[in-house]
Design an enzyme around this catalytic site. Structure first.
Site, short mmCIF file in Angstrom:
data_model
loop_
_atom_site.label_atom_id
_atom_site.label_comp_id
_atom_site.label_asym_id
_atom_site.label_seq_id
_atom_site.Cartn_x
_atom_site.Cartn_y
_atom_site.Cartn_z
N ASP A 10 43.29 -52.96 7.47
CA ASP A 10 44.38 -53.95 7.40
C ASP A 10 43.79 -55.18 6.73
OD1 ASP A 10 46.86 -55.25 7.90
OD2 ASP A 10 46.00 -56.25 9.64
N SER A 11 44.66 -56.16 6.48
CA SER A 11 44.18 -57.41 5.90
C SER A 11 43.45 -58.26 6.93
CB SER A 11 45.36 -58.20 5.35
OG SER A 11 46.29 -58.42 6.38
N CYS A 73 48.64 -51.33 7.68
CA CYS A 73 49.16 -52.54 7.05
C CYS A 73 50.45 -52.19 6.33
CB CYS A 73 48.12 -53.07 6.07
SG CYS A 73 48.72 -54.45 5.07
N GLU A 151 47.22 -64.69 12.95
CA GLU A 151 45.80 -64.63 12.56
C GLU A 151 45.07 -65.92 12.99
OE1 GLU A 151 45.24 -61.65 10.94
OE2 GLU A 151 43.13 -61.90 10.45
N CYS A 183 55.39 -55.04 9.97
CA CYS A 183 54.05 -55.59 9.70
C CYS A 183 53.26 -55.39 10.98
CB CYS A 183 54.17 -57.07 9.35
SG CYS A 183 52.59 -57.97 9.39
N HIS A 185 51.00 -56.98 12.36
CA HIS A 185 50.72 -58.16 13.18
C HIS A 185 51.84 -58.41 14.19
CE1 HIS A 185 47.73 -59.18 10.08
NE2 HIS A 185 47.31 -60.17 10.84
N1 DGL Z 1 49.32 -56.69 8.84
C1 DGL Z 1 49.81 -56.70 7.54
C2 DGL Z 1 51.09 -55.95 7.32
O1 DGL Z 1 51.33 -55.04 8.01
C3 DGL Z 1 49.51 -57.78 6.62
C4 DGL Z 1 49.97 -59.17 6.84
C5 DGL Z 1 49.42 -60.01 5.70
O2 DGL Z 1 48.24 -59.85 5.35
O3 DGL Z 1 50.18 -60.82 5.13
O4 DGL Z 1 51.86 -56.23 6.46
#
Ligand code: DGL
Length: 276
Positions: A10-11, A73, A151, A183, A185
């Site tokens: 993931d990011s 992600c 984050e 997402c 997150h």
């Molecule tokens: N967790 C990520 C997603 O599912 C990325 C969020 C991001 O880096 O902007 O999109």
């Protein structure tokens, strides 16, 4: 039978919500997690950048000897999965396909999607949903701030609640009671989303759909780990102040991150900083 690890990327910290579900459903599996904190956030990057970062992540995980890769992600799945699957031989699983299969199995005809700006701009969720369920009604809402606030470890703050309130408006207006957390997150905000909507809602956590899909996939392909030696390693491409604390909240236990890693000039991950 295959004892190599499952690679997850993931990011940043969001993909840990997927890791948590994989742990539950596949307790015998070894895991290598890569958080590309150096390039976070992905949500506001171009498709070309997302593809470039994702290729780098897959190459890093392959170097570490994984047997399958999970793109934990939504942004990378929505914009890079086709390129990754055609470039690499290793099996690569994203979060969209398993979730669409779940929605189809439930016969849902109306759904909400919240995701990053990049994911919504790509139209990937709506397109894949309509390919499988042509009559489905999809209400999309881009939530540009959410991954960043999470984050920074501020998901439970007043700021977090304020943006959730605003982002929930289109769903509240139409009483939409099934929403995809597009997402990884976003499961961090589950409680606040429920409170702000104020009615019964099913929040679809892609970690759950992906881990079930992966469980079946490994079984069908004979790739399950038969040993009981569970091993987890976490790699980050840049030190991240709040990572350990947020990880503890998501995983409900202390995460065994012994070191933060970063890329050296040859783009290989090297130990940079050791936790005390
Ligand atoms: N967790 C990520 C997603 O599912 C990325 C969020 C991001 O880096 O902007 O999109």
């Amino acid at each position: 039978m295959n004892n190599k690890a499952i690679g997850i990327f993931d990011s940043g910290v969001g993909g840990l919500t997927v890791l948590a579900e994989i742990r539950k459903n596949l307790p015998n599996e070894n895991i290598i997690y890569l958080g590309d904190t150096k390039n976070f956030p992905y949500g506001n990057k171009t498709k070309e950048q997302i593809i470039e970062f994702s290729i780098q992540n897959v190459e890093t995980l392959i170097q570490k000897g994984v047997k399958v890769i999970v793109i934990a992600c939504g942004t990378a799945t929505s914009q890079a999965i086709e390129e990754l699957q055609s470039k690499f031989e290793i099996p690569i699983i994203g979060i969209i396909e398993p979730t669409v299969q779940y929605i189809q199995s439930q016969n849902y005809k109306e759904i909400g999607v919240i995701a990053t700006q990049g994911t919504i701009r790509s139209g990937a969720w709506e397109q894949k949903l309509k390919q499988s369920i042509p009559e489905i009604k999809v209400t999309n809402k881009a939530c540009p701030m959410l991954a960043e606030i999470a984050e920074e470890g501020k998901a439970q703050s007043e700021q977090g609640r304020k943006v959730i309130k605003e982002y929930m408006e289109p769903f509240k207006e139409r009483n939409i009671d099934k929403i995809i957390l597009g997402c990884t997150h976003y499961p961090i905000y589950e409680k606040i989303i429920r409170e702000e909507l104020g009615y019964e809602v099913e929040l679809i956590n892609t970690g759950v759909t992906v881990s079930k899909y992966l469980q079946k996939y490994l079984k069908d392909k004979g790739l399950e780990n038969q040993e009981k030696s569970k091993n987890e390693k976490i790699f980050l491409t840049k030190p991240e102040k709040h990572f350990k604390e947020i990880a503890k909240n998501i995983l409900d236990e202390n995460l065994d991150i012994q070191a933060i890693w970063g890329y050296n000039n040859n783009m290989r991950l090297r130990r940079k900083y050791v936790f005390d």
